[in-house]
Design an enzyme around this catalytic site. Structure first.
Site, mmCIF file in Angstrom:
data_model
loop_
_atom_site.group_PDB
_atom_site.id
_atom_site.type_symbol
_atom_site.label_atom_id
_atom_site.label_comp_id
_atom_site.label_asym_id
_atom_site.label_seq_id
_atom_site.Cartn_x
_atom_site.Cartn_y
_atom_site.Cartn_z
ATOM 1 C CE LYS A 139 -4.229 -1.722 0.287
ATOM 2 N NZ LYS A 139 -5.319 -1.380 -0.648
ATOM 3 C CE LYS A 178 -11.727 -4.549 -3.939
ATOM 4 N NZ LYS A 178 -10.537 -4.270 -4.747
#
Length: 334
Positions: free
Chosen positions: A145, A246
């Protein structure tokens, strides 16, 4: 069709751009398709799907799951559609006597699918140590991240990671944190550090700006952009080399599978990830990945973020791979 609410606390609160997530609340959906039961899961997530109340309203309005899917009435409530679709596919795979991934079109037996580890924001030393641990645990890819710190600090973190793990596939996820100018400046630096993918460097709004970041030594991936604009628009804009799919946000594993297959035909790669879902939805995503040979390592190892789960020992992760359930349907009933 039965709708049962659930609440799953996270083991540690998770800070995101949309706020802090402490609990994942959703609905189990049970259907009966021609005498065979099926189980689905809707776990809405703010910023990605409809709200929880809208999801519940949509689910409780369904009287015939098959009709609800065929007439597209759940198109505006993707989490609700995900649950109904997964439950229906589960029932049909059970009736056919096959694991879900085989029912979806997978060829041959697939024991496990490779997944990536995710390393959050932290110091260069902490990031490097976390990636070293992931490599020892067998993960073939790591997603780091970035974007929460100054760009130079993120470069230091990437450099530290590479010094400790020179061979692992390294991906970065900026969650739309940067401007186009900043991303253009950083991409050559990331390429020099052998970063394979930069996910959602800019906000989801502009596909053209993402297209201008292409061909700079690092594959550009879109996540939020796929949900906001749809696959066709992303493809038309030539905005990404990789799509992050997703199923909960796209409306089901059937929809996600069609997106991945269409992307491949167009020469665009894809990975499957979850939205911190419960075990029923995660298992469905693992089956989806298993039905699509040759996928890059996918983001399917999010079960460890949950303090409790809907099922135990479903698609357990070992040596950087998620085990694919081999019974009939999605997961064994209970």
């Amino acid at each position: 069709m039965e709708v049962e609410p659930f609440s799953l606390p996270l083991s540690t609160p998770l800070e995101t751009a949309a706020g802090i997530i402490e609990t994942r609340r959703g609905f189990l959906v049970r259907v009966d398709i021609e005498g065979t039961p099926g189980l689905g899961e809707a776990t809405p997530l703010s910023g990605w799907t409809e709200s929880r109340p809208a999801c519940e309203d949509a689910l409780r309005a369904v009287d015939d799951p098959t009709s609800a899917l065929s007439d597209n009435r759940l198109a505006d409530t993707p989490a609700a559609r995900h649950a109904v679709s997964l439950a229906t596919l589960d029932a049909r795979a059970r009736a056919a006597g096959r694991p879900l991934y085989r029912y979806l079109g997978g060829d041959g037996r697939v024991e496990a699918v490779p997944i990536n580890a995710t390393v959050g924001d932290g110091t260069p030393e902490a990031a490097a140590a976390a990636v070293e641990t992931a490599v020892r645990e067998g993960y073939p890819a790591v997603k780091l991240k970035v974007g929460a710190r100054d760009p130079e600090a993120d470069l230091d973190r990437v450099t530290a990671v590479r010094s400790k793990a020179p061979d692992v596939e390294l991906r970065l996820d900026a969650n739309g944190a940067w401007s186009e100018r900043t991303a253009k400046r950083l991409l050559p630096e990331f390429a020099d550090r052998d970063v394979s993918v930069l996910e959602q460097p800019l906000s989801a709004g502009s596909l053209d700006a993402h297209a201008r970041l292409r061909d700079r030594g690092v594959d550009i991936a879109l996540d939020e952009g796929v949900v906001e604009h749809g696959f066709d628009a992303v493809l038309a804009a030539d905005a990404a080399a990789v799509l992050v799919c997703k199923p909960m946000a796209l409306g089901g594993i059937d929809v996600a599978r069609n997106v991945v297959r269409s992307a491949r035909i167009a020469g665009v790669d894809a990975v499957v990830t979850t939205t911190i879902d419960g075990a029923v939805a995660r298992a469905g995503a693992v089956h989806l990945a298993a039905s699509l040979p040759g996928l890059r390592p996918c983001g399917l190892g999010t079960g460890g973020l949950l303090g409790t789960d809907l099922r135990s020992d479903v698609a357990p992760v070992t040596d950087g791979k998620a085990a694919v359930p081999q019974g009939k349907g999605n997961i064994p009933p209970r």
